[in-house]
Design a protein around this motif. Structure first.
Motif, PDB file in Angstrom:
ATOM      1  N   GLY A 143      36.845  54.270  35.761  1.00 26.81           N
ATOM      2  CA  GLY A 143      35.514  53.791  35.389  1.00 26.81           C
ATOM      3  C   GLY A 143      34.488  54.903  35.258  1.00 26.81           C
ATOM      4  O   GLY A 143      34.825  56.088  35.334  1.00 26.81           O
ATOM      5  N   PRO A 144      33.216  54.521  35.042  1.00 30.58           N
ATOM      6  CA  PRO A 144      32.783  53.120  35.031  1.00 30.58           C
ATOM      7  C   PRO A 144      33.225  52.383  33.775  1.00 30.58           C
ATOM      8  O   PRO A 144      33.270  52.947  32.687  1.00 30.58           O
ATOM      9  N   ILE A 145      33.545  51.119  33.961  1.00 32.62           N
ATOM     10  CA  ILE A 145      33.950  50.254  32.859  1.00 32.62           C
ATOM     11  C   ILE A 145      32.740  49.436  32.434  1.00 32.62           C
ATOM     12  O   ILE A 145      32.079  48.797  33.264  1.00 32.62           O
ATOM     13  N   ASN A 146      32.476  49.445  31.145  1.00 33.26           N
ATOM     14  CA  ASN A 146      31.278  48.781  30.623  1.00 33.26           C
ATOM     15  C   ASN A 146      31.530  47.361  30.138  1.00 33.26           C
ATOM     16  O   ASN A 146      30.597  46.560  30.061  1.00 33.26           O
ATOM     17  N   GLY A 147      32.771  47.068  29.798  1.00 34.66           N
ATOM     18  CA  GLY A 147      33.074  45.734  29.303  1.00 34.66           C
ATOM     19  C   GLY A 147      34.426  45.249  29.771  1.00 34.66           C
ATOM     20  O   GLY A 147      35.373  46.038  29.901  1.00 34.66           O
ATOM     21  N   PHE A 148      34.513  43.958  30.040  1.00 32.80           N
ATOM     22  CA  PHE A 148      35.771  43.340  30.471  1.00 32.80           C
ATOM     23  C   PHE A 148      36.086  42.178  29.541  1.00 32.80           C
ATOM     24  O   PHE A 148      35.211  41.358  29.246  1.00 32.80           O
ATOM     25  N   ILE A 149      37.334  42.123  29.080  1.00 30.63           N
ATOM     26  CA  ILE A 149      37.831  40.975  28.320  1.00 30.63           C
ATOM     27  C   ILE A 149      38.941  40.379  29.160  1.00 30.63           C
ATOM     28  O   ILE A 149      40.009  40.986  29.320  1.00 30.63           O
ATOM     29  N   ALA A 150      38.707  39.205  29.724  1.00 33.13           N
ATOM     30  CA  ALA A 150      39.600  38.691  30.767  1.00 33.13           C
ATOM     31  C   ALA A 150      40.040  37.261  30.475  1.00 33.13           C
ATOM     32  O   ALA A 150      39.214  36.394  30.154  1.00 33.13           O
ATOM     33  N   HIS A 151      41.341  37.019  30.619  1.00 32.61           N
ATOM     34  CA  HIS A 151      41.922  35.706  30.347  1.00 32.61           C
ATOM     35  C   HIS A 151      42.465  35.091  31.632  1.00 32.61           C
ATOM     36  O   HIS A 151      43.023  35.779  32.480  1.00 32.61           O
ATOM     37  N   SER A 152      42.261  33.775  31.796  1.00 34.93           N
ATOM     38  CA  SER A 152      42.930  32.979  32.820  1.00 34.93           C
ATOM     39  C   SER A 152      42.633  33.502  34.240  1.00 34.93           C
ATOM     40  O   SER A 152      41.472  33.676  34.603  1.00 34.93           O
ATOM     41  N   LEU A 153      43.676  33.760  35.039  1.00 34.70           N
ATOM     42  CA  LEU A 153      43.478  34.310  36.385  1.00 34.70           C
ATOM     43  C   LEU A 153      42.726  35.638  36.322  1.00 34.70           C
ATOM     44  O   LEU A 153      41.941  35.953  37.225  1.00 34.70           O
ATOM     45  N   VAL A 174      33.555  39.191  28.895  1.00 33.46           N
ATOM     46  CA  VAL A 174      34.071  38.122  28.034  1.00 33.46           C
ATOM     47  C   VAL A 174      35.138  37.373  28.819  1.00 33.46           C
ATOM     48  O   VAL A 174      36.149  37.965  29.230  1.00 33.46           O
ATOM     49  N   LEU A 175      34.916  36.102  29.032  1.00 29.84           N
ATOM     50  CA  LEU A 175      35.868  35.239  29.731  1.00 29.84           C
ATOM     51  C   LEU A 175      36.551  34.343  28.699  1.00 29.84           C
ATOM     52  O   LEU A 175      35.875  33.616  27.961  1.00 29.84           O
ATOM     53  N   ILE A 176      37.877  34.389  28.657  1.00 22.87           N
ATOM     54  CA  ILE A 176      38.641  33.554  27.742  1.00 22.87           C
ATOM     55  C   ILE A 176      39.516  32.619  28.568  1.00 22.87           C
ATOM     56  O   ILE A 176      40.420  33.069  29.276  1.00 22.87           O
ATOM     57  N   ALA A 177      39.195  31.331  28.508  1.00 25.68           N
ATOM     58  CA  ALA A 177      39.951  30.318  29.268  1.00 25.68           C
ATOM     59  C   ALA A 177      40.144  30.748  30.725  1.00 25.68           C
ATOM     60  O   ALA A 177      41.281  30.775  31.227  1.00 25.68           O
ATOM     61  N   PRO A 178      39.057  31.097  31.418  1.00 27.71           N
ATOM     62  CA  PRO A 178      39.229  31.607  32.779  1.00 27.71           C
ATOM     63  C   PRO A 178      39.601  30.517  33.786  1.00 27.71           C
ATOM     64  O   PRO A 178      39.317  29.335  33.578  1.00 27.71           O
ATOM     65  N   ALA A 179      40.226  30.951  34.866  1.00 25.06           N
ATOM     66  CA  ALA A 179      40.532  30.055  35.994  1.00 25.06           C
ATOM     67  C   ALA A 179      39.229  29.831  36.750  1.00 25.06           C
ATOM     68  O   ALA A 179      38.916  30.543  37.708  1.00 25.06           O
ATOM     69  N   THR A 180      38.468  28.852  36.326  1.00 22.18           N
ATOM     70  CA  THR A 180      37.091  28.669  36.791  1.00 22.18           C
ATOM     71  C   THR A 180      37.013  28.331  38.270  1.00 22.18           C
ATOM     72  O   THR A 180      36.182  28.873  38.993  1.00 22.18           O
ATOM     73  N   GLU A 181      37.868  27.418  38.711  1.00 18.34           N
ATOM     74  CA  GLU A 181      37.839  26.961  40.095  1.00 18.34           C
ATOM     75  C   GLU A 181      39.228  27.070  40.728  1.00 18.34           C
ATOM     76  O   GLU A 181      40.180  26.428  40.267  1.00 18.34           O
ATOM     77  N   THR A 182      39.328  27.853  41.794  1.00 15.67           N
ATOM     78  CA  THR A 182      40.596  27.926  42.525  1.00 15.67           C
ATOM     79  C   THR A 182      40.981  26.568  43.083  1.00 15.67           C
ATOM     80  O   THR A 182      42.165  26.234  43.176  1.00 15.67           O
ATOM     81  N   ARG A 183      39.979  25.765  43.419  1.00 11.19           N
ATOM     82  CA  ARG A 183      40.247  24.424  43.928  1.00 11.19           C
ATOM     83  C   ARG A 183      41.103  23.622  42.956  1.00 11.19           C
ATOM     84  O   ARG A 183      42.032  22.912  43.362  1.00 11.19           O
ATOM     85  N   SER A 184      40.829  23.752  41.660  1.00 11.04           N
ATOM     86  CA  SER A 184      41.610  23.019  40.657  1.00 11.04           C
ATOM     87  C   SER A 184      43.043  23.524  40.596  1.00 11.04           C
ATOM     88  O   SER A 184      43.992  22.741  40.461  1.00 11.04           O
ATOM     89  N   ALA A 185      43.216  24.847  40.677  1.00 10.48           N
ATOM     90  CA  ALA A 185      44.563  25.425  40.655  1.00 10.48           C
ATOM     91  C   ALA A 185      45.369  24.962  41.860  1.00 10.48           C
ATOM     92  O   ALA A 185      46.557  24.621  41.749  1.00 10.48           O
ATOM     93  N   VAL A 186      44.733  24.948  43.019  1.00 10.64           N
ATOM     94  CA  VAL A 186      45.411  24.523  44.240  1.00 10.64           C
ATOM     95  C   VAL A 186      45.764  23.038  44.163  1.00 10.64           C
ATOM     96  O   VAL A 186      46.874  22.628  44.533  1.00 10.64           O
ATOM     97  N   ALA A 187      44.825  22.226  43.666  1.00  7.74           N
ATOM     98  CA  ALA A 187      45.084  20.787  43.541  1.00  7.74           C
ATOM     99  C   ALA A 187      46.250  20.528  42.589  1.00  7.74           C
ATOM    100  O   ALA A 187      47.094  19.662  42.838  1.00  7.74           O
ATOM    101  N   GLY A 188      46.292  21.287  41.486  1.00  5.47           N
ATOM    102  CA  GLY A 188      47.405  21.156  40.560  1.00  5.47           C
ATOM    103  C   GLY A 188      48.729  21.547  41.190  1.00  5.47           C
ATOM    104  O   GLY A 188      49.771  20.923  40.932  1.00  5.47           O
TER     105      GLY A 188
END
Length: 278
Positions: A143-153, A174-188
């Motif tokens: 780094g330093p890293i100025n931009g992040f392009i991140a998918h899912s987890l 940039v968030l692409i289809a991110p894992a918004t809530e860990t609670r949802s992943a755990v419930a699944g």
């Protein structure tokens, strides 16, 4: 989401194993369940190295006893900004090959690393905290890293990282289809493996003991309320892995630093390969 036969067999095996262990000890069953939860269902690389990766500088990063692999591309006319591509669960950097050339044309220095237990990197387990610490190590070395392009987890891990790193650096996310809530992943996970309530209780307690935080703490909704960097959030209404419904509370906040782009028909994985998204 359609599962391959091998995945159905593995899930069936662990359903039986966890149920049997739970009869003796819900705690032991929870510990085994957590290991399963953190284990990618597909490891290694399933495709040939893309041509654009032949042109990359190869990097090795020793992280928590593991040798991890990464790639870097330097533009002919640099704009002074560095971007990190962050893949999702059971994925790897090669899958984001189509992002490299457009970013190079814009003058960005580009980094992409295979997370622990993914792609060309060593390891057996991953979760949001391990991934966050790994990204922190990448930031510290490259780094330093100025931009992040991140998918899912990768989106959740990057969001957690943003809380930890220097806020004075000009950054965008940039968030692409991110894992918004860990609670949802755990419930699944509970639903898929038919985890009973006594084991669920021990599972939640295990997370608290390991992290000092409840499951609900690991939430992009929580993070984006306390950080002010510009965020572009792309999500498909039909995403069955990282549910679109988890984004609705964030959208309703109308936070000025977040811009949403909602798609239809792309699901969880097609979305990051779509030409319009790229």
């Amino acid at each position: 989401m359609k599962m391959k036969l091998a995945q159905r067999v593995v899930i069936g095996y662990y359903k039986t194993k966890l149920r049997t262990i739970a009869m003796v000890s819900p705690r032991k069953a929870a510990e085994q369940a957590f290991r399963v939860f953190c284990t990618p269902y597909s490891r290694g690389v399933k495709q040939k190295e893309p041509v654009i990766f032949h042109k990359a500088t190869k990097h090795s990063l020793f992280f928590e006893g593991l040798h991890t692999k990464g790639f870097q591309w330097t533009p002919d006319e640099p704009n002074g900004q560095k971007v990190l591509i962050v893949h999702g669960f059971s994925s790897y950097s090669y899958k984001f090959e189509k992002y490299i050339q457009p970013l190079l044309k814009e003058g960005f220095d580009i980094l992409a690393f295979d997370a622990p237990a993914h792609g060309l990197s060593e390891g057996k387990m991953i979760n949001a905290l391990i991934y966050m610490r790994f990204l922190q190590a990448v930031e510290q070395k490259f780094g330093p890293i100025n931009g992040f392009i991140a998918h899912s987890l990768g989106g959740l891990a990057t969001s957690l990282l943003i809380e930890q790193i220097d806020q004075s650096v000009n950054r965008k996310l940039v968030l692409i289809a991110p894992a918004t809530e860990t609670r949802s992943a755990v419930a699944g996970f509970y639903s898929m493996f038919r985890i009973k309530e006594p084991v669920q209780t021990e599972f939640e307690q295990l997370i608290m003991e390991m992290t000092g935080k409840p499951t609900d703490h690991f939430s992009i909704k929580r993070v984006v309320q306390s950080v002010q960097l510009p965020i572009l959030w792309v999500h498909d209404q039909g995403d069955r892995i990282c549910p679109y419904n988890d984004t609705i509370p964030v959208q309703s906040m109308q936070l000025p630093h977040i811009q949403f782009r909602i798609t239809e028909g792309l699901g969880h994985n097609k979305i990051y390969r779509d030409k319009q998204v790229i």
